[in-house]
Write a protein that holds these residues in place. Structure first.
Motif, PDB file in Angstrom:
ATOM      1  N   MET A  26       0.781  -1.226  -0.123  1.00 49.88           N
ATOM      2  CA  MET A  26      -0.014  -0.067  -0.074  1.00 49.88           C
ATOM      3  C   MET A  26       0.830   1.029  -0.100  1.00 49.88           C
ATOM      4  O   MET A  26       1.937   1.314   0.583  1.00 49.88           O
ATOM      5  CB  MET A  26      -0.952  -0.039   1.241  1.00 49.88           C
ATOM      6  N   LYS A  27       0.335   2.387  -0.587  1.00 45.57           N
ATOM      7  CA  LYS A  27       0.911   3.469  -0.850  1.00 45.57           C
ATOM      8  C   LYS A  27       0.085   4.595  -0.319  1.00 45.57           C
ATOM      9  O   LYS A  27      -1.072   4.770  -0.480  1.00 45.57           O
ATOM     10  CB  LYS A  27       1.502   3.860  -2.007  1.00 45.57           C
ATOM     11  N   ALA A  28       0.602   5.673   0.518  1.00 47.47           N
ATOM     12  CA  ALA A  28      -0.054   6.779   0.920  1.00 47.47           C
ATOM     13  C   ALA A  28       0.478   8.181   0.061  1.00 47.47           C
ATOM     14  O   ALA A  28       1.789   8.357   0.447  1.00 47.47           O
ATOM     15  CB  ALA A  28      -0.109   6.972   2.317  1.00 47.47           C
ATOM     16  N   SER A  29      -0.194   8.802  -0.683  1.00 51.23           N
ATOM     17  CA  SER A  29       0.346   9.806  -1.578  1.00 51.23           C
ATOM     18  C   SER A  29      -0.348  10.896  -1.383  1.00 51.23           C
ATOM     19  O   SER A  29      -1.658  10.955  -1.196  1.00 51.23           O
ATOM     20  CB  SER A  29       0.310   9.284  -3.166  1.00 51.23           C
ATOM     21  N   TRP A  30       0.276  12.165  -1.403  1.00 55.51           N
ATOM     22  CA  TRP A  30      -0.378  13.282  -1.430  1.00 55.51           C
ATOM     23  C   TRP A  30       0.572  14.421  -2.104  1.00 55.51           C
ATOM     24  O   TRP A  30       1.793  14.579  -2.087  1.00 55.51           O
ATOM     25  CB  TRP A  30      -0.584  13.970   0.064  1.00 55.51           C
ATOM     26  N   ASN A  31      -0.152  15.362  -3.084  1.00 57.01           N
ATOM     27  CA  ASN A  31       0.665  16.095  -3.724  1.00 57.01           C
ATOM     28  C   ASN A  31       1.757  15.622  -4.507  1.00 57.01           C
ATOM     29  O   ASN A  31       2.921  16.144  -4.768  1.00 57.01           O
ATOM     30  CB  ASN A  31       1.211  17.479  -2.882  1.00 57.01           C
TER      31      ASN A  31
ATOM     32  N   ALA B  49       4.128   7.338   2.517  1.00 61.71           N
ATOM     33  CA  ALA B  49       4.233   6.091   3.285  1.00 61.71           C
ATOM     34  C   ALA B  49       4.047   4.975   2.191  1.00 61.71           C
ATOM     35  O   ALA B  49       3.138   5.087   1.300  1.00 61.71           O
ATOM     36  CB  ALA B  49       3.367   6.030   4.361  1.00 61.71           C
ATOM     37  N   GLU B  50       4.947   3.858   2.346  1.00 61.41           N
ATOM     38  CA  GLU B  50       4.651   2.860   1.694  1.00 61.41           C
ATOM     39  C   GLU B  50       5.153   1.454   2.349  1.00 61.41           C
ATOM     40  O   GLU B  50       6.189   1.443   2.972  1.00 61.41           O
ATOM     41  CB  GLU B  50       5.554   2.722   0.452  1.00 61.41           C
ATOM     42  N   SER B  51       3.778   0.378   2.201  1.00 61.59           N
ATOM     43  CA  SER B  51       4.242  -0.925   3.034  1.00 61.59           C
ATOM     44  C   SER B  51       3.560  -1.860   2.626  1.00 61.59           C
ATOM     45  O   SER B  51       2.150  -1.538   2.195  1.00 61.59           O
ATOM     46  CB  SER B  51       3.990  -0.465   4.565  1.00 61.59           C
ATOM     47  N   ASP B  52       3.783  -3.153   2.889  1.00 66.93           N
ATOM     48  CA  ASP B  52       2.917  -4.108   2.570  1.00 66.93           C
ATOM     49  C   ASP B  52       2.416  -4.951   3.614  1.00 66.93           C
ATOM     50  O   ASP B  52       2.187  -5.957   3.890  1.00 66.93           O
ATOM     51  CB  ASP B  52       3.871  -5.342   1.595  1.00 66.93           C
ATOM     52  N   GLN B  53       2.771  -4.019   4.778  1.00 67.60           N
ATOM     53  CA  GLN B  53       2.296  -4.596   6.154  1.00 67.60           C
ATOM     54  C   GLN B  53       1.612  -3.542   6.825  1.00 67.60           C
ATOM     55  O   GLN B  53       1.689  -3.696   8.073  1.00 67.60           O
ATOM     56  CB  GLN B  53       3.690  -5.050   6.977  1.00 67.60           C
ATOM     57  N   THR B  54       0.541  -2.982   6.234  1.00 67.19           N
ATOM     58  CA  THR B  54      -0.302  -2.111   7.032  1.00 67.19           C
ATOM     59  C   THR B  54      -1.440  -3.006   7.755  1.00 67.19           C
ATOM     60  O   THR B  54      -1.613  -4.215   7.345  1.00 67.19           O
ATOM     61  CB  THR B  54      -1.229  -1.030   5.809  1.00 67.19           C
ATOM     62  N   LEU B  55      -2.106  -2.235   8.835  1.00 69.21           N
ATOM     63  CA  LEU B  55      -3.030  -2.912   9.613  1.00 69.21           C
ATOM     64  C   LEU B  55      -4.224  -2.166   9.141  1.00 69.21           C
ATOM     65  O   LEU B  55      -4.301  -1.125   9.245  1.00 69.21           O
ATOM     66  CB  LEU B  55      -2.758  -2.880  10.998  1.00 69.21           C
TER      67      LEU B  55
END
Length: 93
Positions: A1-6, A11-17
Motif C-alpha cells: 500500500m502507498k499513501a500519496s499526497w501532492n 508512506a509505503e508498506s506491504d504490512q499495513t493494518l
C-alpha cells in the motif's frame, strides 16, 4: 500500500493494518520529512487518544492529515505508533 499526497509518496508498506477501513502504516514505512507534529488530539472510545501530523509537500500544507495512537488502549495495541491518513491523502496499491 502507498499513501500519496501532492505527487509524493508519504508512506509505503506491504504490512499495513486495517482498522475501521483505514490502513495504518508501520512507523518505519513513513517518510517523516513530510510530517510536522500537530497540537491536535482526538479521543476514540476504544482506541484511545490520537495525535496528529500536518503534511507539507513542496510548500503545500495539509493540516492534521495523518494520525496515530502513541499509547493506544489494549484493544488497539497492535497499531501503536502506526500512521493513518485522510484529508485527500490517497491510499492505494
Amino acid at each position: 500500500m502507498k499513501a500519496s499526497w501532492n505527487g509524493k509518496v508519504i508512506a509505503e508498506s506491504d504490512q499495513t493494518l486495517v482498522i475501521e477501513g483505514n490502513h495504518y502504516f508501520p512507523p518505519n514505512s513513513v517518510n517523516k520529512e513530510y510530517l510536522t507534529a500537530s497540537d491536535t488530539h482526538t479521543v476514540c472510545p476504544w482506541k484511545g487518544t490520537a495525535s496528529y501530523y500536518t503534511i507539507e509537500v513542496d510548500g503545500k500544507i495539509n493540516p492534521d492529515a495523518a494520525w496515530y495512537y502513541p499509547e493506544p488502549k489494549p484493544a488497539a495495541f497492535p497499531i501503536k505508533g502506526y500512521l493513518a491518513f485522510w484529508k485527500g491523502v490517497e491510499v492505494h496499491h
